[in-house]
Design a protein around this motif. Sequence first.
Motif, short mmCIF file in Angstrom:
data_model
loop_
_atom_site.label_atom_id
_atom_site.label_comp_id
_atom_site.label_asym_id
_atom_site.label_seq_id
_atom_site.Cartn_x
_atom_site.Cartn_y
_atom_site.Cartn_z
N VAL A 177 -4.53 9.97 2.36
CA VAL A 177 -3.64 9.36 1.36
C VAL A 177 -2.23 9.24 1.92
N ASN A 178 -1.76 10.29 2.60
CA ASN A 178 -0.43 10.25 3.21
C ASN A 178 -0.32 9.14 4.25
N GLN A 179 -1.39 8.93 5.02
CA GLN A 179 -1.36 7.88 6.04
C GLN A 179 -1.37 6.49 5.42
N ILE A 180 -2.10 6.33 4.31
CA ILE A 180 -2.10 5.02 3.62
C ILE A 180 -0.69 4.70 3.13
N ILE A 181 0.01 5.71 2.61
CA ILE A 181 1.40 5.51 2.16
C ILE A 181 2.31 5.24 3.34
N ALA A 182 2.16 6.02 4.42
CA ALA A 182 3.01 5.83 5.61
C ALA A 182 2.79 4.45 6.21
N ASN A 183 1.55 3.99 6.22
CA ASN A 183 1.24 2.67 6.76
C ASN A 183 1.88 1.58 5.90
N ALA A 184 1.86 1.78 4.57
CA ALA A 184 2.49 0.81 3.66
C ALA A 184 3.98 0.71 3.93
N VAL A 185 4.64 1.85 4.16
CA VAL A 185 6.07 1.85 4.45
C VAL A 185 6.33 1.13 5.78
N ALA A 186 5.49 1.40 6.77
CA ALA A 186 5.65 0.74 8.08
C ALA A 186 5.47 -0.77 7.97
N GLU A 187 4.59 -1.20 7.07
CA GLU A 187 4.33 -2.63 6.89
C GLU A 187 5.33 -3.29 5.94
N ARG A 188 6.28 -2.50 5.40
CA ARG A 188 7.29 -2.96 4.45
C ARG A 188 6.64 -3.44 3.14
N ALA A 189 5.58 -2.76 2.73
CA ALA A 189 4.90 -3.13 1.48
C ALA A 189 5.71 -2.65 0.28
N SER A 190 5.73 -3.46 -0.76
CA SER A 190 6.44 -3.06 -1.98
C SER A 190 5.51 -2.35 -2.95
N ASP A 191 4.19 -2.60 -2.83
CA ASP A 191 3.21 -1.99 -3.73
C ASP A 191 1.93 -1.65 -2.97
N ILE A 192 1.32 -0.54 -3.37
CA ILE A 192 0.01 -0.16 -2.85
C ILE A 192 -0.96 -0.19 -4.02
N HIS A 193 -2.07 -0.92 -3.87
CA HIS A 193 -3.08 -1.01 -4.93
C HIS A 193 -4.36 -0.31 -4.46
N PHE A 194 -4.87 0.62 -5.28
CA PHE A 194 -6.21 1.17 -5.08
C PHE A 194 -7.09 0.48 -6.12
N ASP A 195 -7.87 -0.49 -5.68
CA ASP A 195 -8.67 -1.31 -6.60
C ASP A 195 -10.13 -0.85 -6.58
N PRO A 196 -10.62 -0.23 -7.66
CA PRO A 196 -12.04 0.17 -7.69
C PRO A 196 -12.95 -1.04 -7.88
N GLN A 197 -13.92 -1.18 -6.99
CA GLN A 197 -14.93 -2.23 -7.10
C GLN A 197 -16.28 -1.57 -7.38
N GLU A 198 -17.30 -2.37 -7.54
CA GLU A 198 -18.61 -1.81 -7.89
C GLU A 198 -19.17 -0.92 -6.78
N THR A 199 -18.95 -1.33 -5.52
CA THR A 199 -19.56 -0.59 -4.41
C THR A 199 -18.55 -0.01 -3.42
N GLU A 200 -17.24 -0.19 -3.68
CA GLU A 200 -16.23 0.28 -2.73
C GLU A 200 -14.89 0.47 -3.45
N LEU A 201 -13.96 1.08 -2.74
CA LEU A 201 -12.58 1.21 -3.22
C LEU A 201 -11.70 0.43 -2.26
N LYS A 202 -11.08 -0.63 -2.77
CA LYS A 202 -10.24 -1.47 -1.91
C LYS A 202 -8.80 -0.96 -1.92
N VAL A 203 -8.20 -0.93 -0.74
CA VAL A 203 -6.78 -0.62 -0.62
C VAL A 203 -6.07 -1.91 -0.27
N ARG A 204 -5.10 -2.30 -1.11
CA ARG A 204 -4.39 -3.57 -0.90
C ARG A 204 -2.89 -3.31 -0.90
#
Length: 554
Positions: A177-204
């Motif tokens: 989880v920490n790496q997903i946040i750190a990666n978002a900061v490195a990419e200059r993302a303004s929002d991180i979405h954890f989108d639950p799907q039927e067969t997976e969890l998408k990180v956007r």
Amino acid sequence: MVIQNRKRLGDLLIESNVIQPEQLEKALKNKSRDEKLGDYLIEQQLITEQQLIEVLEFQLGIPHVNLNQYSIEPELIQLVPKELAKRANLMPIRRDRNKLLIAMADPMDYFAIEELRMATGCQIETSIAAKDDIFRTITKYYDLQESMEEALEDLLPTNLDDENQITDEDSPIVRLVNQIIANAVAERASDIHFDPQETELKVRYRIDGVMRDERSLPKNMQDIITARVKIMGNLNITENRIPQDGRISSVVNFKPIDIRLSTLPTIFGEKIVMRVLDLSTVLNDIDMLGFTNDNLGKFRNMLQKPNGIVLITGPTGSGKSSTLYAALNHLNEEAINIITVEDPVEYQLAGVNQIQVREEIGMTFATGLRSILRQDPDVIMIGEIRDSETAEIAIRSSLTGHLVLSTLHTNSAIESISRLTDMGAEPFLLSPSLVGAIAQRLVRRVCRDCSEKRVPTDYEKQVFAQYNESISEIARGRGCPACNHTGYRGRIAIHEVLVINDTIKAHILKKSGTIEIREEARKQGFQTLVEDGLLKVVEGLTTIEEVLRVASSE
């Protein structure tokens, strides 16, 4: 490896006519001892990263690579220590027997090359890559991949109830989880979405206002990741039937980061959105907001008024808060008492009294505003005018000698007048209290590193012709590692600034419609969002597609 005849970067840049000798001399004098010359010149916008790469590529004969085109083998990740890769900003690309090809942001860092040769026992061949490209790749292969594999191995059915998995800072899930946040900061993302799907969890990620799929995680990781994020935001991890809101304060890559957290139950589980607020990049200067000289002058005049209401309008995510905070910073002096009431308090400003709205205990905008008036304020900032009660108190506050700054959800500056009257504001009170309204949107900025000029298309000429303007060339980003091959990097605001003069005050009293007020504003030099955007297209800052994407052509 032969390293005779070392050339210094400054000499190479002068030989290539990228900078002048006096600029080099000034840069060497002003940069800190530990800061690399190239980084300093890019930070001061004396050169672009692409110019630096081209000079090194041409002068030293070192090839430039795009790391997106490479699939890095796991054995290379094991061969080159992560600590060395991060410290020296390098990435192994390919190994051919005893030869190791690496990508470096600074191929003139001979000490790092020699250290890598000794650590790997290989002959080192260098190539150049953009700094951000290397950082993203290191995060992807060293950090995220490593955390992901460990999390999958550790996530056995017998361990799902193990509390340490979501609280221990060294556990794989916590690190993932920490790496997903750190990666978002490195990419200059303004929002991180954890989108639950039927067969997976998408990180956007939302980057420069546009959503992008980052990765997919196995469905069996969804519950434990959701629990970890809730723990970080002090939310109730046993409650998954109702939405919850929270806040996370952290330091990522030595940057203070604030995260606004929101959960929402869906049919496939709880969706999580994290709004990332990089406290190190908050704009403190109204000169940096992207106003044209004319609009900046109008905005400054509004802020100099001793009393009245100044409104910033636009949809969610249009940069209203940044403009408000920059205005507060401009007004923040020892002689002025500034009090704000916000929901939530996004950025903390030194010397400003900030109040957090808490509707569950009755602390609303309206009640907070009533209390503020007994605190002897000079300037009042209301996070948002949402209802008739708040609008009425704001208007009466401005009429009793206070400068009130606030935001409103409308599509244009002129529509803010009708929006307030719809809320029940009396025209005879609104007319003398309203100083001005600013509508704004954020458009993606053409990447400085890969920007190139081209002849406008017939459609682009036609758009300019609608506004009695012409254009001879258009800037366009061709795509490079710095902008992740989108052609855009960062965002800039476009504005329309409505100054309420005596004639418009008379129109408000007469309850005139939007069309009449716009015609009067036109006589005073009022420009719409599209017209302001086209000026920025002429300057090579953005594109027509971006302007028309966020602002309607009237």
